[in-house]
Design a protein around this motif. Structure first.
Motif, short mmCIF file in Angstrom:
data_model
loop_
_atom_site.label_atom_id
_atom_site.label_comp_id
_atom_site.label_asym_id
_atom_site.label_seq_id
_atom_site.Cartn_x
_atom_site.Cartn_y
_atom_site.Cartn_z
N PHE A 1 0.79 -1.39 0.03
CA PHE A 1 0.15 0.17 0.10
C PHE A 1 0.82 1.21 -0.04
CE2 PHE A 1 0.58 -1.66 4.15
CZ PHE A 1 1.01 -0.64 4.72
N LEU A 2 0.27 2.41 -0.10
CA LEU A 2 0.70 3.74 -0.08
C LEU A 2 0.33 4.59 0.81
CD1 LEU A 2 0.57 4.92 -3.91
CD2 LEU A 2 2.66 3.72 -3.01
N ILE A 3 1.10 5.52 1.59
CA ILE A 3 0.63 6.31 2.47
C ILE A 3 0.51 7.63 1.97
CG2 ILE A 3 1.35 4.79 4.44
CD1 ILE A 3 3.73 6.71 4.95
N GLU A 4 0.88 8.04 0.63
CA GLU A 4 0.95 8.97 0.21
C GLU A 4 0.80 8.97 -1.57
OE1 GLU A 4 4.01 11.76 0.73
OE2 GLU A 4 5.31 10.39 1.27
N GLU A 5 0.26 9.74 -2.17
CA GLU A 5 0.25 9.73 -3.69
C GLU A 5 1.52 9.68 -4.20
OE1 GLU A 5 -2.15 11.52 -7.59
OE2 GLU A 5 -1.91 12.92 -5.66
N ASP A 6 1.89 8.57 -4.99
CA ASP A 6 3.22 8.48 -5.65
C ASP A 6 4.25 8.34 -4.71
OD1 ASP A 6 1.78 8.54 -8.12
OD2 ASP A 6 1.88 10.80 -8.16
N GLY A 7 4.07 7.78 -3.68
CA GLY A 7 5.11 7.78 -2.35
C GLY A 7 5.79 6.42 -2.50
N GLU A 8 6.41 6.21 -1.33
CA GLU A 8 7.16 4.87 -1.31
C GLU A 8 6.11 3.63 -1.13
OE1 GLU A 8 9.77 5.66 1.80
OE2 GLU A 8 11.16 6.79 0.60
N LEU A 9 6.61 2.68 -1.19
CA LEU A 9 5.67 1.29 -1.06
C LEU A 9 6.00 0.76 0.32
CD1 LEU A 9 5.57 -0.92 -4.24
CD2 LEU A 9 3.72 -0.12 -3.18
N TYR A 10 4.95 0.50 0.96
CA TYR A 10 4.96 -0.07 2.21
C TYR A 10 4.23 -1.59 2.24
CZ TYR A 10 7.07 4.17 4.07
OH TYR A 10 7.73 5.23 3.89
N ALA A 11 4.25 -2.33 3.38
CA ALA A 11 3.69 -3.60 3.42
C ALA A 11 3.55 -3.88 4.55
CB ALA A 11 4.38 -4.79 2.37
N THR A 12 2.59 -5.01 4.87
CA THR A 12 2.64 -5.81 6.22
C THR A 12 2.02 -7.23 5.84
OG1 THR A 12 1.44 -5.74 8.32
CG2 THR A 12 0.05 -5.33 6.56
N VAL B 1 -6.49 -2.99 15.61
CA VAL B 1 -6.21 -1.87 15.46
C VAL B 1 -6.59 -1.48 13.96
CG1 VAL B 1 -4.43 -1.53 17.15
CG2 VAL B 1 -3.92 -2.08 14.88
N GLY B 2 -6.96 -0.36 13.59
CA GLY B 2 -7.26 0.15 12.38
C GLY B 2 -6.11 1.01 11.80
N LEU B 3 -5.62 0.91 10.56
CA LEU B 3 -4.32 1.64 10.18
C LEU B 3 -4.84 2.44 8.94
CD1 LEU B 3 -1.83 -1.03 10.32
CD2 LEU B 3 -2.36 0.36 11.86
N LYS B 4 -4.85 3.89 9.06
CA LYS B 4 -5.27 4.59 7.92
C LYS B 4 -4.20 4.65 6.99
CE LYS B 4 -6.89 9.23 6.70
NZ LYS B 4 -7.35 10.51 6.90
N ILE B 5 -4.43 4.31 5.59
CA ILE B 5 -3.51 4.34 4.59
C ILE B 5 -3.88 5.43 3.31
CG2 ILE B 5 -2.61 2.26 5.16
CD1 ILE B 5 -4.13 1.28 2.51
N TYR B 6 -3.23 5.49 2.44
CA TYR B 6 -3.63 6.15 1.34
C TYR B 6 -4.48 5.47 0.08
CZ TYR B 6 -3.82 9.73 -2.51
OH TYR B 6 -4.13 10.74 -3.65
N SER B 7 -3.72 4.50 -0.09
CA SER B 7 -4.34 3.49 -1.08
C SER B 7 -3.71 2.21 -1.37
CB SER B 7 -4.20 3.97 -2.62
OG SER B 7 -2.84 4.15 -2.86
N VAL B 8 -4.30 0.97 -1.77
CA VAL B 8 -3.64 -0.24 -1.73
C VAL B 8 -3.14 -0.80 -3.16
CG1 VAL B 8 -4.58 -2.68 -1.59
CG2 VAL B 8 -5.51 -1.16 -0.06
#
Length: 315
Positions: free
Chosen positions: A22-33, A112-119
């Motif tokens: 997923f992303l936490i900002e538009e065109d940002g770095e990729l994160y995962a869980t 917990v709920g984690l708010k993200i930008y997009s999947v």
């Protein structure tokens, strides 16, 4: 999305894992869980119950899902959060999105709920393709536990959600928690081997083992632990192995499989320490002859199992 998840047993037999990217900002770095910590991904449109005080921390408030009140965390704010700082106004680091896209996670007995930008999507990787630590330079104050690569070669940063839990809710694993305060010494001179890829969980486990008065060695994955066993000239001195299940390089499932199929090591009790809520993980570990199961960040459970194993088996 989550319906694409492969059966746990198939993945574990292949020493593979799936990650929700997923992303936490538009065109940002990729994160995962790890996808098996994810219960669901939702667009939340209901009321968010705000926390008391100023709206500048990691916790945005509480959402309600099927009658359950769940803390909502801004994942981007957490990456800039410093638990040692007395001033943490994180508003400027908030996820800038008109929609509340939330990943509902379950681990270590907490939701917990984690708010993200997009999947982006779910990917599947062999654990050998997952690099522990921050080899590619992404430090993030230890919040990135490992990295792997997306299909296009872009780096995916895998977050240490256990660290997030302990930082945002320090009462969960703090050294002064009620669970820690009640721990007592265990009468044994045997050595404990611990395999755990989360630095924050390892630190807590070390503190617990020291409270027990036990000797121990720690390893960031199953490979290091198995190598130690192979090179040991006194296997009888090892009282128990404590292993996480989902780890880079060699998983806890592989540790179990190799130990219980080797006459030299099969007598050593193996305690599975897991944050996963999935029953299939436990069933798979049972089929591989795990001796006990504990929930991460639950020291009383660990004390019970170690005391049962060790107090009658001193050298």
């Amino acid at each position: 999305m989550v319906s694409k998840i492969v059966e746990n047993t198939e993945l574990h037999l292949l020493n593979e894992v799936q990650f929700l990217c997923f992303l936490i900002e538009e065109d940002g770095e990729l994160y995962a869980t790890n996808v098996f910590k994810v219960r669901e991904v939702v667009h939340y449109t209901d009321v968010i119950t705000k926390t008391e005080g100023e709206d500048n921390g990691v916790v945005l408030g509480f959402i309600t899902m099927r009658g359950e009140s769940i803390p909502l965390l801004d994942l981007r704010r957490w990456l800039f959060y410093n638990p040692e700082s007395k001033v943490n106004n994180l508003k400027e680091f908030s996820i800038n999105s008109s929609k509340e896209l939330v990943v509902i996670c379950e681990f270590s007995g907490y939701t917990v709920g984690l708010k993200i930008y997009s999947v982006k999507r779910i990917i599947q990787r062999n654990w050998n393709e997952v690099i522990t630590g921050s080899q590619y330079g992404f430090q993030k104050n230890g919040k990135v536990i490992a990295t792997t690569k997306f299909d296009d070669g872009k780096i995916i940063q895998i977050l240490d959600v256990e660290k997030m839990l302990s930082e945002v809710f320090p009462m969960v694993s703090g050294d002064e928690s009620i669970g820690m305060q009640t721990l007592e010494r265990i009468n044994s001179n045997k050595i404990i081997l611990l395999a755990e890829d989360s630095a924050s969980v390892t630190k807590s486990m070390q503190f617990i083992l020291e409270k027990f008065g036990l000797r121990y060695y720690t390893f960031p994955n199953g490979k290091g632990l198995l190598q130690f066993l192979e090179q040991s000239d006194n296997v009888q001195s090892i009282g128990a192995v404590i292993t996480d299940l989902e780890m880079p390089v060699i998983s806890g499932f592989e540790v179990l499989k190799q130990m219980k199929n080797d006459k030299r090591f099969q007598h050593i009790p193996v305690i599975v320490s897991t944050s996963m809520s999935s029953d299939s993980n436990i069933q798979m570990a049972k089929s591989l002859k795990a001796d006990a199961f504990i929930t991460k960040l639950k020291p009383i459970e660990l004390e019970f199992e170690l005391r049962k194993i060790l107090e009658h088996t001193s050298l």
